[in-house]
Design a protein around this motif. Sequence first.
Motif, PDB file in Angstrom:
ATOM      1  N   ALA A  74       0.822  -1.215   0.000  1.00 34.23           N
ATOM      2  CA  ALA A  74       0.000   0.000   0.000  1.00 34.23           C
ATOM      3  C   ALA A  74       0.850   1.258   0.000  1.00 34.23           C
ATOM      4  N   GLY A  75       2.127   1.133  -0.270  1.00 33.60           N
ATOM      5  CA  GLY A  75       3.001   2.300  -0.303  1.00 33.60           C
ATOM      6  C   GLY A  75       3.278   2.878   1.064  1.00 33.60           C
ATOM      7  N   CYS A  76       3.260   1.999   2.084  1.00 34.36           N
ATOM      8  CA  CYS A  76       3.551   2.407   3.471  1.00 34.36           C
ATOM      9  C   CYS A  76       2.503   3.380   3.992  1.00 34.36           C
ATOM     10  N   SER A  77       1.278   3.263   3.490  1.00 33.11           N
ATOM     11  CA  SER A  77       0.193   4.128   3.935  1.00 33.11           C
ATOM     12  C   SER A  77      -0.595   3.444   5.043  1.00 33.11           C
ATOM     13  N   TRP A  78      -0.694   4.098   6.198  1.00 34.25           N
ATOM     14  CA  TRP A  78      -1.438   3.520   7.321  1.00 34.25           C
ATOM     15  C   TRP A  78      -2.932   3.460   7.003  1.00 34.25           C
ATOM     16  N   ASP A  79      -3.465   4.525   6.457  1.00 37.24           N
ATOM     17  CA  ASP A  79      -4.901   4.549   6.173  1.00 37.24           C
ATOM     18  C   ASP A  79      -5.289   3.526   5.116  1.00 37.24           C
ATOM     19  N   GLU A  80      -4.485   3.403   4.053  1.00 36.92           N
ATOM     20  CA  GLU A  80      -4.806   2.439   3.006  1.00 36.92           C
ATOM     21  C   GLU A  80      -4.693   1.012   3.521  1.00 36.92           C
ATOM     22  N   THR A  81      -3.679   0.754   4.355  1.00 36.02           N
ATOM     23  CA  THR A  81      -3.540  -0.586   4.945  1.00 36.02           C
ATOM     24  C   THR A  81      -4.738  -0.904   5.825  1.00 36.02           C
ATOM     25  N   SER A  82      -5.161   0.084   6.619  1.00 38.61           N
ATOM     26  CA  SER A  82      -6.333  -0.110   7.471  1.00 38.61           C
ATOM     27  C   SER A  82      -7.573  -0.421   6.632  1.00 38.61           C
ATOM     28  N   ARG A  83      -7.716   0.305   5.515  1.00 43.43           N
ATOM     29  CA  ARG A  83      -8.877   0.064   4.653  1.00 43.43           C
ATOM     30  C   ARG A  83      -8.846  -1.315   4.020  1.00 43.43           C
TER      31      ARG A  83
ATOM     32  N   LEU B   8      10.863   0.840  10.472  1.00 41.91           N
ATOM     33  CA  LEU B   8      10.038   1.197   9.326  1.00 41.91           C
ATOM     34  C   LEU B   8      10.492   2.483   8.659  1.00 41.91           C
ATOM     35  N   ASP B   9      11.163   3.348   9.395  1.00 38.86           N
ATOM     36  CA  ASP B   9      11.586   4.614   8.802  1.00 38.86           C
ATOM     37  C   ASP B   9      12.945   4.520   8.126  1.00 38.86           C
ATOM     38  N   ASN B  10      13.496   3.303   8.032  1.00 46.42           N
ATOM     39  CA  ASN B  10      14.781   3.097   7.364  1.00 46.42           C
ATOM     40  C   ASN B  10      14.531   2.456   5.996  1.00 46.42           C
ATOM     41  N   ALA B  11      14.992   3.139   4.937  1.00 47.76           N
ATOM     42  CA  ALA B  11      14.716   2.656   3.582  1.00 47.76           C
ATOM     43  C   ALA B  11      15.317   1.278   3.335  1.00 47.76           C
ATOM     44  N   ASP B  12      16.531   1.031   3.810  1.00 44.08           N
ATOM     45  CA  ASP B  12      17.159  -0.273   3.610  1.00 44.08           C
ATOM     46  C   ASP B  12      16.372  -1.368   4.315  1.00 44.08           C
ATOM     47  N   ASP B  13      15.918  -1.093   5.532  1.00 44.37           N
ATOM     48  CA  ASP B  13      15.134  -2.087   6.262  1.00 44.37           C
ATOM     49  C   ASP B  13      13.818  -2.381   5.537  1.00 44.37           C
ATOM     50  N   ARG B  14      13.162  -1.321   5.033  1.00 43.59           N
ATOM     51  CA  ARG B  14      11.910  -1.544   4.301  1.00 43.59           C
ATOM     52  C   ARG B  14      12.155  -2.399   3.059  1.00 43.59           C
ATOM     53  N   PHE B  15      13.262  -2.131   2.346  1.00 45.74           N
ATOM     54  CA  PHE B  15      13.563  -2.931   1.164  1.00 45.74           C
ATOM     55  C   PHE B  15      13.816  -4.391   1.531  1.00 45.74           C
ATOM     56  N   ASP B  16      14.571  -4.640   2.629  1.00 47.41           N
ATOM     57  CA  ASP B  16      14.828  -6.021   3.050  1.00 47.41           C
ATOM     58  C   ASP B  16      13.527  -6.737   3.387  1.00 47.41           C
ATOM     59  N   LEU B  17      12.636  -6.044   4.086  1.00 46.40           N
ATOM     60  CA  LEU B  17      11.350  -6.656   4.450  1.00 46.40           C
ATOM     61  C   LEU B  17      10.498  -6.913   3.202  1.00 46.40           C
TER      62      LEU B  17
END
Length: 597
Positions: A537-546, A570-579
């Motif tokens: 969802a592009g790291c969107s909290w509202d879209e994920t909730s929906r 979650l605020d680290n780009a490398d960590d987000r890519f690994d996940l």
Amino acid sequence: MPVLLSDLVARPELQLTVVTGQERLDRPVHAAHVSELVRPGPWLHGGELLMTIGLVLPMTERACREYVADVAAAGTSALALGLGAELPYQAAPAPLRRATAEAGLPLLTVGGQVPFLAVTKAVFAARAAEQRAAVEAAFETHRRLTAAAASGRGLAPTLHAWARATGVRTLVTDPLGRVLAAGGDGDGGAGGPGGDGGDGVGVVDGEGDGDGEGEGEGDGDGVVDGDTPGRDDGDGRNGVGRDGAGRNHGGAGELPPGSVELVERVVAGGIRASARAPGLEVRPLGAGRLRGLLVLVGEVGAEARMLVSGLVSLLSLELERRHLAGEPERRHRAALLGRLLSPEVTAARARDVLAAAGLSASAVRAVTVGAATFDEGPATSGQDRAMPGTAPAASGPAPAASDGETAPPGELAAALALAVPGGLVRVRDGQVEAVVGEGLDIHRVLTRFAPGRPAGIGSPVPPHAAHTSLREASGLVEVSRGLGRPVEAGGGDSARLLLSLGERPALAGYADALLAPLETAAPSGDLVETLATWLDAGCSWDETSRRLGLHRHTVRNRLDKAMRLTGRRLDNADDRFDLWLAVRARRAAGDHTPGRG
């Protein structure tokens, strides 16, 4: 006209006298047969004039009723009793007269001077004359069809002549199911080119080029002339009909209910396929390649059936003529495409090119179709190549290829030029390139016209940036070849293909390293599902909730827990890519079939 009982009775040389059933002499006679069996029913096919001298038939009320019931049940047209001085009977016995009257079966007598052979010869001579008349009528009708086809005024005169001769409604469509011309009752036409509109037979024909420059009545709304694209309706969707199902909504008639499926079956089968349903029949049109389809609406009788093959041939010739005549126009549109794809083209110039092609669209996308099928591999190299990680082709006989799978690039380009609004199609370096309106259902067009071909579909862009969409499309052709289906830019297919190249144990190990703590803490999979949805969802909290139907705080609490378990942020780009990579690897390892996940 068939031979009737009344026709035979009217011939004095046969000496046929009506005993019962005078009101039923309008029955047709298909054959004459002689039998002395008391149960002849199993040997009859129906429609016979059955002759007997009653040699072994007991002339009792019960025996005659059983005999007549057996004969009538077999569909016999009439019963004829031979009379004569040396025969068992010189007049029709009363029990037989009463039995035939009760059963409604005409009873005739044959005079003593007339052998049964004379009656048999008379019946079959009349049938032969009937068939000869039908053949002569068919020849005359075929002559009229040929004259109509040779008039040079398109499909309509031929369909007009067919409808007048047979009363069967017809439609001609292109391979997408868009109606090119229609003839017969129910299409609402008032006479197409060559029709006078005054005989109750309506004919319409999209003979124009869709922008008012042709000689017919094509209105540009999905009705084309078989080779030249019509003007689109502002969103680039006229190439597949307004409802996306290939049904035309313009002035040249609509496909009747139930015929769309038949059309799709014939298109899938190619030039040698045909399909039937009650009251419907679809035949392919074209010489070597599928150029269109003939839809017959209504029951086709025996006499009309003799003309169907000739009608198919004449219509195929007309569509082939259009195909050849359209080559200069296709070259012109290929040149327009070349100007549109120039990196130096301005926004104003791009709009002018689209207007010249009859295409009105605020955004376009490019399509590149490979020259070779998925199984054949790339056509740009003389060496055998296969994508790593893909399974070899299954052994055994290959399925029959459709026209789109075997067509050379030039033929494929011509077919696509017919299918897409504007006809901006060309062949370059052995591949077919096209630019289409953003709203066109290009996947459906590729399924119809280029099945089994790798194809890349670029992103929607402003018309003056079409060359960038083409670069995307061309780069996706090999990805499409590896996945075995067309690939659209931005669809995530490249990542799936790259992951599919790895070994499954390695992918599973990489995913376990990051995701196993989440799966241990939440065996239900809630943590992994929430993380995957958030990333998609592009790291969107509202879209994920929906998407998950959860409260925003619940989503945040789950992801906070996931980060504590993995030691990631979650605020680290490398960590987000690994996940993200771990989630995609888990999907690829769980289902290694390319194109899924």
